[in-house]
Structure formats: C-alpha cells, structure tokens
Design an enzyme around this catalytic site. Structure first.
Site, mmCIF file in Angstrom:
data_model
loop_
_atom_site.group_PDB
_atom_site.id
_atom_site.type_symbol
_atom_site.label_atom_id
_atom_site.label_comp_id
_atom_site.label_asym_id
_atom_site.label_seq_id
_atom_site.Cartn_x
_atom_site.Cartn_y
_atom_site.Cartn_z
ATOM 1 N N ASP A 191 0.869 -1.162 0.000
ATOM 2 C CA ASP A 191 0.000 0.000 0.000
ATOM 3 C C ASP A 191 0.908 1.215 0.000
ATOM 4 O O ASP A 191 1.801 1.326 0.840
ATOM 5 C CB ASP A 191 -0.874 -0.024 1.256
ATOM 6 N N ASN A 232 -6.797 14.778 -7.331
ATOM 7 C CA ASN A 232 -7.918 15.472 -7.940
ATOM 8 C C ASN A 232 -7.420 16.844 -8.396
ATOM 9 O O ASN A 232 -6.610 17.470 -7.711
ATOM 10 C CB ASN A 232 -9.040 15.636 -6.905
ATOM 11 N N VAL A 234 -6.631 5.795 -4.298
ATOM 12 C CA VAL A 234 -5.293 6.205 -3.860
ATOM 13 C C VAL A 234 -5.341 7.573 -3.208
ATOM 14 O O VAL A 234 -4.780 7.786 -2.124
ATOM 15 C CB VAL A 234 -4.312 6.201 -5.050
ATOM 16 N N ASP A 235 -6.002 8.509 -3.845
ATOM 17 C CA ASP A 235 -6.099 9.875 -3.331
ATOM 18 C C ASP A 235 -6.692 9.882 -1.922
ATOM 19 O O ASP A 235 -6.133 10.473 -0.988
ATOM 20 C CB ASP A 235 -6.974 10.694 -4.289
#
Length: 374
Positions: free
Chosen positions: A18, A32, A41-42
């Site tokens: 991760d 974004n 992920v964000d």
C-alpha cells in the site's frame, strides 16, 4: 549484502504494498485537480496523512492542471513529501492522454530532484477511476523513468497494491511471451544435454549434433566446441607420435597464458568491456539498474556478482548475444536455453530492448528476478 558485495537496493524496483506504507522521501498521489480528495489512492493518502492538515496545505496550492504536479508535506505518512499530480481521463488515446501521463512522471521527478529526494514511490498514474489502459500507462512510465535514471541518482519505486492490480495481458508483453514459448526448453532430454550447451568438449559427436539440431547450441558455442576438440585431437596426435616437443612446450606455455588471462576477476573483464566501448562507469551502472556503491563493490571484489546483475550489465552496455555470453562466462555462468531468465535476456539483447525499466516489468510479470544488483 550479496555476492561480490552487492546491495539489495536497486535504482528501480517494483514493490507490492500500500503506497501509504512505503518509506520513501516522496510518494506520488494521483490527485484530484481541485483541492479535494476522492478515489482510492487519493483518499487513502489523505486519510493516512491526516486529512484535515493535508487538505489545508492542498488548498494553498489551488487547482492543478492535468500533467502538472505540486508538493505538500507528508504529515503522518512515513515520507517527507507528497507530490500531487493530475492524470488525464482516458478517452480514446487521441487526445494527448499519453503525453499528459508522461508529463505527470516528468514533473513529479523534477520536483523530487528539486527537493533533493533520494527516493520516490509512484502508483501507476491514471489507471484507476480515470481508466487509462495499464499497458499504455506502463509504456509511458518507463519512457520517462528510464532516461531519468540514466542522468540522476535516485531510487524509484513502482508500487503495486497486489498482483491483480496490474494486468499485463497486453501487446507490451505478447512478443516476449511468444519468444519464451518458442525458445524455452524444459524437457529432461535437454537438461541431460546441458553440458553440451555449456560447451563441454567431452560430449560425444552424436550428442553434439543432436544438441545442434535442436537449437541448444548457439553457432558461437558450437564453433568453440569444434575448435577446442580439433586442438585437443591435434595435441593428442603430437603426444602419441612424439613429434614436435618444442611446439608442445610452446603450446603449454600458451595454455598457461590463456588460463592466467581467464583467471581475471569479473570486475577486470567488465572494466575492459567498458573501456572498449568508450563508456563511462556511471553510464554503465545507471543503465544496468545498479547503484554507484554496488558497482564499486563489484569492481573491487574477486567474487562474481549474481546472474541477474551480470545480465543487467550486458543490457546496460547494449551487448550482442555472443558478447553477453562472454560476460556470463567471466562470472562463471552459461547463458542456456533451459533457464527462462536467460531466454528473456537473450530476447532483450537480440531485439535491442535495452530499457531496463520496461525489461524488469516483463521479468516481474513472468515471475523472474529483476535485472540489477539483487
């Protein structure tokens, strides 16, 4: 440390983890474009770093255009910085998507260099919710990371959450898989003939010709076997007939010189090849996915490095297959057709695929060790 003082760290590595758990100076977030967070992920990066603090810093940056990047502190993450980059939404590949992804990697690496980072961890940018095809994303990533590593000292990680996260079933890997299927020989008969493929002059003529017919011998290996056997036959004739003792003594001296020359360390042979090609040491170890310290250790050691490191130097120097076989021999190995790793290396060399980053991705997909110091 490994053979010949090798360090386990390589300038480019694929790791399964991760990304929020990766210890690197900088981790890259597929962000974004607006100061908010969404997507797998964000969102995970924001939550792990401390969403409130990170969002506050992100708002100071404002909107980030597609292909651009900016950085913030990493807060609670085991990293110093988060580099936020905005990937393109995939449409059809005819709207500049590939160049936009390359820009994401270029700008992220540029910022990491400006921050004097020694390591950076990337996800596969834009392949999640934005729908960028993974094979094209890999091509874009390697087209930027490889030339960057040729000019810079930095550890670059490509972080994959799990094996299924990266679908390699694409045209990028079709050719090498077909090559492996066509050239990799696994049956017991071939294993019994391995001595022939490694140039053993004690094999019978029947085995030699059978191995040659089956493609187990390269023309160069076959020529070496025949030449050696002719020399041996001539020497036995001279000894049997008692003729030309002086010439025999001269041959013995010549053989001793040959043995003395062959006793050179792998580092000596590698240094000679580098000089012959007019290359710099730094050009070679960077192209071979080897750290500067590891290269130095190999050059000083009397012990050869691992097979995957030898192969990496062959690719880094852009050797031909016969030249690579000689480098293998200097390390005490033989490039055989019953070793799938060697088959892949032969494919890379014979097709001129010297981008070691993309080569390592192919090797990883096929369950083999990566080229470099480990």
């Amino acid at each position: 440390m490994d053979r010949a003082g090798e360090d386990i760290r390589m300038p480019f590595q694929i790791i399964r983890n991760d990304i929020v758990k990766v210890e690197a100076d900088a981790i890259v977030n597929t962000a974004n474009p607006l100061p908010t967070y969404a997507g797998a992920v964000d969102r995970s990066i924001y939550l792990a770093a401390g969403a409130e603090d990170l969002l506050k810093e992100r708002k100071k940056i404002g909107p980030i255009p597609v292909g651009e990047a900016a950085w913030t502190p990493a807060f609670k993450l085991p990293a110093k910085y988060i580099i936020h980059t905005v990937g393109p939404v995939w449409t059809d590949g005819r709207h500049g998507e590939a160049e936009a992804v390359r820009s994401c990697y270029r700008n992220s690496l540029r910022i990491a260099s400006e921050l004097k980072c020694r390591s950076i961890a990337f996800p596969l940018i834009a392949t999640g919710a934005y729908g960028f095809p993974k094979d094209l994303a890999l091509e874009a990533a390697t087209s930027v990371i490889y030339p960057f590593l040729l000019q810079n000292e930095m550890l670059v990680y490509l972080v994959i959450y799990d094996q299924s996260s990266l679908d390699y079933s694409s045209r990028l890997f079709t050719d090498v898989k077909e090559y492996i299927d066509a050239n990799y020989i696994e049956d017991q008969e071939q294993k019994a003939m391995q001595a022939a493929s490694e140039g053993d002059v004690t094999i019978s003529g029947t085995i030699f010709h059978e191995a040659l017919d089956k493609g187990l011998l390269t023309p160069e290996t076959a020529d070496r076997i025949l030449a050696h056997r002719r020399q041996l036959s001539a020497r036995l004739d001279k000894l049997k007939n008692g003729r030309d003792r002086r010439a025999e003594s001269s041959e013995t001296a010549s053989l001793e010189k040959m043995l003395e020359r062959d006793s050179r360390s792998f580092g000596d042979v590698l240094a000679e090849m580098i000089r012959e090609r007019g290359l710099k040491n730094s050009e070679v170890y960077k192209a071979a996915n080897v750290t500067k310290q590891t290269f130095s250790n190999i050059m000083k050691s009397q012990n050869p490095p691992r097979r995957e490191t030898v192969a990496a130097f062959a690719i880094g120097m852009k050797l031909t297959v016969p030249e690579a076989e000689k480098l293998y021999e200097a390390a005490g190995y033989a490039m055989t057709m019953n070793n799938k790793f060697d088959v892949c290396v032969r494919y890379f060399l014979s097709t001129g695929k010297y981008n070691i980053v993309s080569d390592n991705i192919i090797l990883d997909e096929n369950g083999m060790p990566m080229l470099g110091a480990r």
